[in-house]
Design a protein around this motif. Sequence first.
Motif, mmCIF file in Angstrom:
data_model
loop_
_atom_site.group_PDB
_atom_site.id
_atom_site.type_symbol
_atom_site.label_atom_id
_atom_site.label_comp_id
_atom_site.label_asym_id
_atom_site.label_seq_id
_atom_site.Cartn_x
_atom_site.Cartn_y
_atom_site.Cartn_z
ATOM 1 N N ARG A 195 1.421 4.771 7.560
ATOM 2 C CA ARG A 195 1.296 3.484 6.867
ATOM 3 C C ARG A 195 0.035 3.466 5.997
ATOM 4 O O ARG A 195 0.053 3.017 4.849
ATOM 5 N N THR A 196 -1.053 3.941 6.575
ATOM 6 C CA THR A 196 -2.315 3.996 5.827
ATOM 7 C C THR A 196 -2.175 4.885 4.601
ATOM 8 O O THR A 196 -2.709 4.581 3.526
ATOM 9 N N MET A 197 -1.456 5.982 4.753
ATOM 10 C CA MET A 197 -1.214 6.901 3.652
ATOM 11 C C MET A 197 -0.499 6.208 2.494
ATOM 12 O O MET A 197 -0.806 6.443 1.319
ATOM 13 N N ALA A 198 0.455 5.354 2.837
ATOM 14 C CA ALA A 198 1.194 4.635 1.792
ATOM 15 C C ALA A 198 0.253 3.779 0.957
ATOM 16 O O ALA A 198 0.371 3.710 -0.274
ATOM 17 N N ARG A 199 -0.695 3.150 1.638
ATOM 18 C CA ARG A 199 -1.616 2.233 0.948
ATOM 19 C C ARG A 199 -2.742 2.969 0.239
ATOM 20 O O ARG A 199 -3.080 2.659 -0.912
ATOM 21 N N SER A 200 -3.331 3.963 0.896
ATOM 22 C CA SER A 200 -4.550 4.571 0.363
ATOM 23 C C SER A 200 -4.310 5.813 -0.487
ATOM 24 O O SER A 200 -5.149 6.176 -1.300
ATOM 25 N N LEU A 201 -3.162 6.490 -0.303
ATOM 26 C CA LEU A 201 -2.887 7.717 -1.044
ATOM 27 C C LEU A 201 -1.767 7.542 -2.059
ATOM 28 O O LEU A 201 -1.927 7.863 -3.242
ATOM 29 N N LEU A 202 -0.625 7.041 -1.621
ATOM 30 C CA LEU A 202 0.536 6.969 -2.504
ATOM 31 C C LEU A 202 0.432 5.853 -3.533
ATOM 32 O O LEU A 202 0.764 6.049 -4.715
ATOM 33 N N ASP A 203 -0.014 4.682 -3.095
ATOM 34 C CA ASP A 203 -0.088 3.544 -4.020
ATOM 35 C C ASP A 203 -0.974 3.830 -5.231
ATOM 36 O O ASP A 203 -0.573 3.551 -6.372
ATOM 37 N N PRO A 204 -2.179 4.384 -5.068
ATOM 38 C CA PRO A 204 -2.996 4.692 -6.247
ATOM 39 C C PRO A 204 -2.351 5.716 -7.185
ATOM 40 O O PRO A 204 -2.710 5.784 -8.370
ATOM 41 N N LEU A 205 -1.411 6.508 -6.678
ATOM 42 C CA LEU A 205 -0.711 7.486 -7.511
ATOM 43 C C LEU A 205 0.514 6.894 -8.198
ATOM 44 O O LEU A 205 1.253 7.600 -8.898
ATOM 45 N N GLY A 206 0.753 5.605 -7.981
ATOM 46 C CA GLY A 206 1.899 4.953 -8.602
ATOM 47 C C GLY A 206 3.189 5.121 -7.835
ATOM 48 O O GLY A 206 4.282 4.943 -8.380
ATOM 49 N N ILE A 207 3.087 5.461 -6.547
ATOM 50 C CA ILE A 207 4.263 5.614 -5.688
ATOM 51 C C ILE A 207 4.369 4.382 -4.793
ATOM 52 O O ILE A 207 3.442 4.078 -4.039
ATOM 53 N N GLU A 208 5.477 3.681 -4.876
ATOM 54 C CA GLU A 208 5.667 2.444 -4.116
ATOM 55 C C GLU A 208 6.316 2.741 -2.773
ATOM 56 O O GLU A 208 7.255 3.532 -2.685
#
Length: 393
Positions: A118-131
């Motif tokens: 879950r943290t990865m989704a917020r801190s890694l993927l979201d800044p890369l433009g991955i929803e």
Amino acid sequence: MSSGSGKKPSTRLVAAGRRQEWTGSVVNPPVWRGSTHLYADSADLRRGRPNRDGEFYYGRRGSPTQWALADALTGLEPGAAGTLLFPSGVAAIAGSLLAVLNSGDVLLMTDNAYEPSRTMARSLLDPLGIETRFFDPLDVQGFASHFCDRTKAVLLESPGSLTMEICDVPALTAVAREKGAISLIDNTWASPLGFPALQQGCDVSIMSLTKHVGGHSDLMMGSVAATTTVYNRLRLTSQALGQVVSPDDAALALRGLRTLSLRLERETVSAIAIAEWLSRRPEVARVLCPMLPDSPGHDLWRRDFTGGCGLFSFVLRGSEEQARARFIDSLELFGIGYSWGGYESLVIPFEAGRIRTAMAAPGGLGVRLSIGLEDPADLIADLEQAFAAMERA
């Protein structure tokens, strides 16, 4: 020595990864330490080496110790084209997601996923433009409605690491395949010995080798096994990220692998006995353990799984956090720690429930247990005295 895919799991575990070219005249592959791989001459250097295990190139691509472990894990995962090693389970999840997702893509993540995911989704993927969009893992009928033309991957976990919910993996992956999405699963709980994830429809099977495979709480590592359709993408992304594991840790993981089946069997038997005992305790509102016959998801566990492990949860009756703290602090044989799958028993508190979607059962103050190799009678006695301490104000 061949791993023998037709053999029983315990036999395969003994033989796995022990190729003659890697072991020579000894039983185990030696620990090959070294960053530089030498070439015979300039012509040899110009020819280069194929990008596959078994070909010396540079230390970051591994040597016989790492190759033997990867080969052994591939042999345990029916349908795998190969296995990649990562320095932790979280690194394995991150490397897999980065390999199959690009900016603008949508990831569907089960709402009972491991917190670092879950943290990865917020801190890694979201800044890369991955929803990232979360979904109810038990709502098979409504699953297709979560897809859009940008949905490229689905991350599953069965059972969920805290709620212990079993989802219908074959049904969910069938929908994902129809929609053109890649299915990934964190398969640490059962391992391929208890749940052959690729055979059940997943494209990528991820494990934290820190847990069961290591088995002795003395290493950190992750692995990713994948089908032919996505394996090369995963391999190239892993190499681009510079992922490599220590040969010393690989040797420890190989050692742990040999006794994996025995340890899983012992932990599972002990966990079921303790879960049954807890289900009769007045202090317990419900036990979250799919291996129990009256547990939600047990039918799916019986249908799809051939084994379990020592990890399960329960919910206390009442809502006093101080009482839960007294219970946990009074335990003598359970260490307080986030890991699991080692030889020692562990405990952590958690809040029972999901983040984005509602569970069928009400929430409450949860306790997660990882049952180790201690005698279950001693563990039950320890839990009993901790319940008594919990009741003392």
